[in-house]
Design a protein around this motif. Structure first.
Motif, PDB file in Angstrom:
ATOM      1  N   SER A   1      37.338  47.298  36.441  1.00 31.64           N
ATOM      2  CA  SER A   1      38.686  47.193  35.892  1.00 31.64           C
ATOM      3  C   SER A   1      39.331  48.570  35.745  1.00 31.64           C
ATOM      4  CB  SER A   1      38.653  46.477  34.549  1.00 31.64           C
ATOM      5  OG  SER A   1      39.944  46.402  33.985  1.00 31.64           O
ATOM      6  N   ALA A   2      38.560  49.525  35.235  1.00 32.83           N
ATOM      7  CA  ALA A   2      39.096  50.887  35.055  1.00 32.83           C
ATOM      8  C   ALA A   2      39.434  51.522  36.397  1.00 32.83           C
ATOM      9  CB  ALA A   2      38.080  51.736  34.297  1.00 32.83           C
ATOM     10  N   SER A   3      38.614  51.254  37.389  1.00 27.62           N
ATOM     11  CA  SER A   3      38.857  51.808  38.726  1.00 27.62           C
ATOM     12  C   SER A   3      40.165  51.289  39.300  1.00 27.62           C
ATOM     13  CB  SER A   3      37.689  51.473  39.651  1.00 27.62           C
ATOM     14  OG  SER A   3      37.989  51.826  40.986  1.00 27.62           O
ATOM     15  N   LEU A   4      40.392  49.986  39.185  1.00 24.77           N
ATOM     16  CA  LEU A   4      41.615  49.392  39.723  1.00 24.77           C
ATOM     17  C   LEU A   4      42.854  49.899  38.987  1.00 24.77           C
ATOM     18  CD1 LEU A   4      40.436  45.709  40.291  1.00 24.77           C
ATOM     19  CD2 LEU A   4      40.661  47.536  41.985  1.00 24.77           C
ATOM     20  N   LYS A   5      42.761  50.011  37.676  1.00 23.45           N
ATOM     21  CA  LYS A   5      43.880  50.534  36.903  1.00 23.45           C
ATOM     22  C   LYS A   5      44.186  51.982  37.304  1.00 23.45           C
ATOM     23  CE  LYS A   5      43.222  47.571  32.839  1.00 23.45           C
ATOM     24  NZ  LYS A   5      42.857  47.525  31.391  1.00 23.45           N
ATOM     25  N   ARG A   6      43.130  52.764  37.529  1.00 21.64           N
ATOM     26  CA  ARG A   6      43.305  54.165  37.935  1.00 21.64           C
ATOM     27  C   ARG A   6      43.998  54.236  39.304  1.00 21.64           C
ATOM     28  NH1 ARG A   6      38.577  55.604  36.758  1.00 21.64           N
ATOM     29  NH2 ARG A   6      37.547  55.197  38.748  1.00 21.64           N
ATOM     30  N   LEU A   7      43.580  53.368  40.207  1.00 21.55           N
ATOM     31  CA  LEU A   7      44.163  53.352  41.556  1.00 21.55           C
ATOM     32  C   LEU A   7      45.632  52.933  41.511  1.00 21.55           C
ATOM     33  CD1 LEU A   7      43.541  53.780  44.547  1.00 21.55           C
ATOM     34  CD2 LEU A   7      42.774  51.406  44.669  1.00 21.55           C
ATOM     35  N   GLU A   8      45.939  51.911  40.715  1.00 28.54           N
ATOM     36  CA  GLU A   8      47.326  51.466  40.590  1.00 28.54           C
ATOM     37  C   GLU A   8      48.199  52.547  39.967  1.00 28.54           C
ATOM     38  OE1 GLU A   8      47.112  46.629  40.129  1.00 28.54           O
ATOM     39  OE2 GLU A   8      46.648  47.855  38.358  1.00 28.54           O
ATOM     40  N   ALA A   9      47.664  53.261  38.998  1.00 24.54           N
ATOM     41  CA  ALA A   9      48.435  54.333  38.370  1.00 24.54           C
ATOM     42  C   ALA A   9      48.702  55.467  39.356  1.00 24.54           C
ATOM     43  CB  ALA A   9      47.684  54.858  37.146  1.00 24.54           C
ATOM     44  N   GLU A  10      47.711  55.792  40.169  1.00 21.75           N
ATOM     45  CA  GLU A  10      47.878  56.869  41.139  1.00 21.75           C
ATOM     46  C   GLU A  10      48.884  56.487  42.218  1.00 21.75           C
ATOM     47  OE1 GLU A  10      45.205  59.618  44.182  1.00 21.75           O
ATOM     48  OE2 GLU A  10      44.228  58.281  42.746  1.00 21.75           O
ATOM     49  N   LEU A  11      48.839  55.221  42.650  1.00 20.84           N
ATOM     50  CA  LEU A  11      49.755  54.764  43.696  1.00 20.84           C
ATOM     51  C   LEU A  11      51.146  54.452  43.152  1.00 20.84           C
ATOM     52  CD1 LEU A  11      47.380  52.297  45.591  1.00 20.84           C
ATOM     53  CD2 LEU A  11      48.245  54.471  46.465  1.00 20.84           C
ATOM     54  N   GLY A  12      51.221  54.096  41.891  1.00 17.64           N
ATOM     55  CA  GLY A  12      52.500  53.726  41.299  1.00 17.64           C
ATOM     56  C   GLY A  12      52.949  52.331  41.706  1.00 17.64           C
ATOM     57  N   ILE A  13      51.991  51.460  42.071  1.00 19.92           N
ATOM     58  CA  ILE A  13      52.318  50.084  42.460  1.00 19.92           C
ATOM     59  C   ILE A  13      51.309  49.137  41.828  1.00 19.92           C
ATOM     60  CG2 ILE A  13      53.366  50.719  44.667  1.00 19.92           C
ATOM     61  CD1 ILE A  13      50.792  49.861  46.038  1.00 19.92           C
ATOM     62  N   LEU A  14      51.692  47.862  41.727  1.00 24.10           N
ATOM     63  CA  LEU A  14      50.793  46.834  41.223  1.00 24.10           C
ATOM     64  C   LEU A  14      50.048  46.245  42.407  1.00 24.10           C
ATOM     65  CD1 LEU A  14      49.999  45.238  38.642  1.00 24.10           C
ATOM     66  CD2 LEU A  14      51.719  43.542  39.314  1.00 24.10           C
ATOM     67  N   LEU A  15      48.724  46.329  42.409  1.00 27.96           N
ATOM     68  CA  LEU A  15      47.913  45.845  43.522  1.00 27.96           C
ATOM     69  C   LEU A  15      47.501  44.391  43.352  1.00 27.96           C
ATOM     70  CD1 LEU A  15      45.591  48.962  43.993  1.00 27.96           C
ATOM     71  CD2 LEU A  15      47.497  48.257  45.458  1.00 27.96           C
ATOM     72  N   PHE A  16      47.244  43.971  42.102  1.00 31.37           N
ATOM     73  CA  PHE A  16      46.782  42.607  41.843  1.00 31.37           C
ATOM     74  C   PHE A  16      47.649  41.950  40.777  1.00 31.37           C
ATOM     75  CE2 PHE A  16      42.842  44.649  43.326  1.00 31.37           C
ATOM     76  CZ  PHE A  16      42.413  43.725  44.268  1.00 31.37           C
ATOM     77  N   ILE A  17      47.791  40.639  40.903  1.00 35.74           N
ATOM     78  CA  ILE A  17      48.353  39.825  39.828  1.00 35.74           C
ATOM     79  C   ILE A  17      47.176  39.133  39.156  1.00 35.74           C
ATOM     80  CG2 ILE A  17      49.801  37.833  39.258  1.00 35.74           C
ATOM     81  CD1 ILE A  17      51.563  38.575  41.621  1.00 35.74           C
ATOM     82  N   ARG A  18      47.004  39.404  37.864  1.00 37.75           N
ATOM     83  CA  ARG A  18      45.824  38.935  37.141  1.00 37.75           C
ATOM     84  C   ARG A  18      46.190  37.812  36.180  1.00 37.75           C
ATOM     85  NH1 ARG A  18      46.019  44.390  37.586  1.00 37.75           N
ATOM     86  NH2 ARG A  18      44.173  45.549  38.281  1.00 37.75           N
ATOM     87  N   SER A  19      45.292  36.880  36.041  1.00 39.58           N
ATOM     88  CA  SER A  19      45.388  35.863  34.995  1.00 39.58           C
ATOM     89  C   SER A  19      44.012  35.757  34.342  1.00 39.58           C
ATOM     90  CB  SER A  19      45.824  34.510  35.581  1.00 39.58           C
ATOM     91  OG  SER A  19      44.783  33.954  36.367  1.00 39.58           O
ATOM     92  N   THR A  20      43.883  34.912  33.375  1.00 39.85           N
ATOM     93  CA  THR A  20      42.590  34.795  32.698  1.00 39.85           C
ATOM     94  C   THR A  20      41.522  34.201  33.615  1.00 39.85           C
ATOM     95  OG1 THR A  20      43.288  32.640  31.838  1.00 39.85           O
ATOM     96  CG2 THR A  20      43.641  34.569  30.422  1.00 39.85           C
ATOM     97  N   ARG A  21      41.948  33.471  34.664  1.00 37.10           N
ATOM     98  CA  ARG A  21      40.977  32.798  35.530  1.00 37.10           C
ATOM     99  C   ARG A  21      40.946  33.309  36.968  1.00 37.10           C
ATOM    100  NH1 ARG A  21      41.387  26.340  34.027  1.00 37.10           N
ATOM    101  NH2 ARG A  21      40.841  26.539  31.801  1.00 37.10           N
ATOM    102  N   SER A  22      41.977  34.032  37.371  1.00 38.57           N
ATOM    103  CA  SER A  22      42.028  34.426  38.789  1.00 38.57           C
ATOM    104  C   SER A  22      42.695  35.787  38.961  1.00 38.57           C
ATOM    105  CB  SER A  22      42.781  33.373  39.609  1.00 38.57           C
ATOM    106  OG  SER A  22      44.137  33.309  39.202  1.00 38.57           O
ATOM    107  N   ILE A  23      42.561  36.297  40.163  1.00 40.43           N
ATOM    108  CA  ILE A  23      43.188  37.561  40.526  1.00 40.43           C
ATOM    109  C   ILE A  23      43.581  37.455  41.995  1.00 40.43           C
ATOM    110  CG2 ILE A  23      40.941  38.597  41.103  1.00 40.43           C
ATOM    111  CD1 ILE A  23      42.087  41.289  40.235  1.00 40.43           C
TER     112      ILE A  23
END
Length: 310
Positions: A34-56
């Motif tokens: 989770s931390a890795s994906l958040k770091r990548l999204e912050a560096e790119l400045g874009i949202l890579l995944f749409i997350r819900s409690t059951r899916s991504i």
């Protein structure tokens, strides 16, 4: 990216469809993923995944980035492999297609030299001025002139500055003279060749931002470039040939390059083409380097070019 591991985690998450599945596959904790994906999204400045409690799931931008990310990781893997295998003895099979004239008169001795350096290699060579289908025929690599019409093909420059030139034998020029203008080409016996279903009887010339197309004709036509070259050497007419194909003829004086008032053909680069990036193995890389070296050595032999200036 600052961390290639972030790219690997992103690709694995997209493939697995969940953070927990990625974590299990890569032997990481879900928190690290989770931390890795958040770091990548912050560096790119874009949202890579749409997350819900059951899916991504990937966003549209995420899908675009995934394609580039997979390609970048593949290139890095190939580079790492090449670093470890560059000193190893090359082996395997090179399935290669090449144009008729270039293959018979230029490429064959270069292939012999390459196989002498790497004796465990095998070559399966197909020579034709009709372009091989890299998707359906047993051909992995092709030497081709011009920009690939299929943008999905991988094209590696071998002779990027190659151009078609007018040429004739000294005997032909002595007996028939040489054109002093492009329009005078219509009064000469022009040797036309082509490939597939096309025969090139319209020759295009360029000078600065100007262009001219001349309709030519002659009593000899062929879809084999080597035959056209032999006709020109035998004094049967004027040909328009790739300078690389007739390099030895120009160097030895069997053919004379004709220059008409500064007009020249459009750049006709020679590329080594393959269908997929995964085919760019250490063997292909070594072969590409060998071709580049031999092309440069050949062109250096020109010195002052033998041109009949008009």
């Amino acid at each position: 990216m600052k961390n290639l591991q972030d790219l690997r985690i992103f690709c694995e998450t997209a493939q697995q469809g969940s953070l927990s599945a990625c974590a299990r596959k890569m032997d990481l904790s879900p928190a690290v993923v989770s931390a890795s994906l958040k770091r990548l999204e912050a560096e790119l400045g874009i949202l890579l995944f749409i997350r819900s409690t059951r899916s991504i799931r990937l966003t549209q931008k995420g899908e675009q980035f995934l394609r580039h990310c997979k390609e970048a990781l593949a290139i890095m893997a190939e580079a790492t492999t090449a670093m470890h295998t560059e000193d190893a003895e090359l082996s395997g099979i090179i399935q290669l297609s090449a144009p008729s004239d270039l293959g018979r008169n230029i490429l064959l001795p270069w292939l012999d030299d390459f196989m002498q350096i790497h004796p465990k290699l095998e070559v399966r060579l197909q020579l034709s001025d009709s372009q091989a289908d890299l998707y359906s025929q047993p051909v992995d690599l092709a030497l081709r002139y011009g920009k690939p019409k299929d943008s999905a093909l991988i094209a590696i420059p071998i002779a990027p500055g190659n151009v078609p030139v007018l040429c004739a034998s000294p005997d032909y020029v002595q007996q028939n003279g040489a054109p002093t203008t492009l329009q005078e080409l219509t009064q000469h016996n022009c040797l036309c060749h082509g490939h597939n279903d096309t025969l090139h009887t319209r020759w295009a010339f360029y000078k600065g931002d100007k262009s001219v197309t001349i309709d030519v004709r002659g009593n000899r036509q062929c879809k084999d470039g080597d035959i056209t070259r032999k006709w020109a050497v035998a004094g049967k007419g004027i040909a328009r040939k790739s300078r690389l194909d007739i390099a030895h003829d120009l160097i030895t004086g069997r053919l004379i390059e004709l220059s008409v008032d500064g007009w020249q053909g459009e750049c006709f680069p020679l590329n080594l083409v393959c269908a997929e990036r995964r085919l760019l193995s250490p063997t292909v890389n070594a072969f590409k380097n060998h071709l580049n070296e031999r092309v440069n050595m050949l062109l250096q032999q020109f010195g002052p070019r033998k041109i009949h200036n008009l």
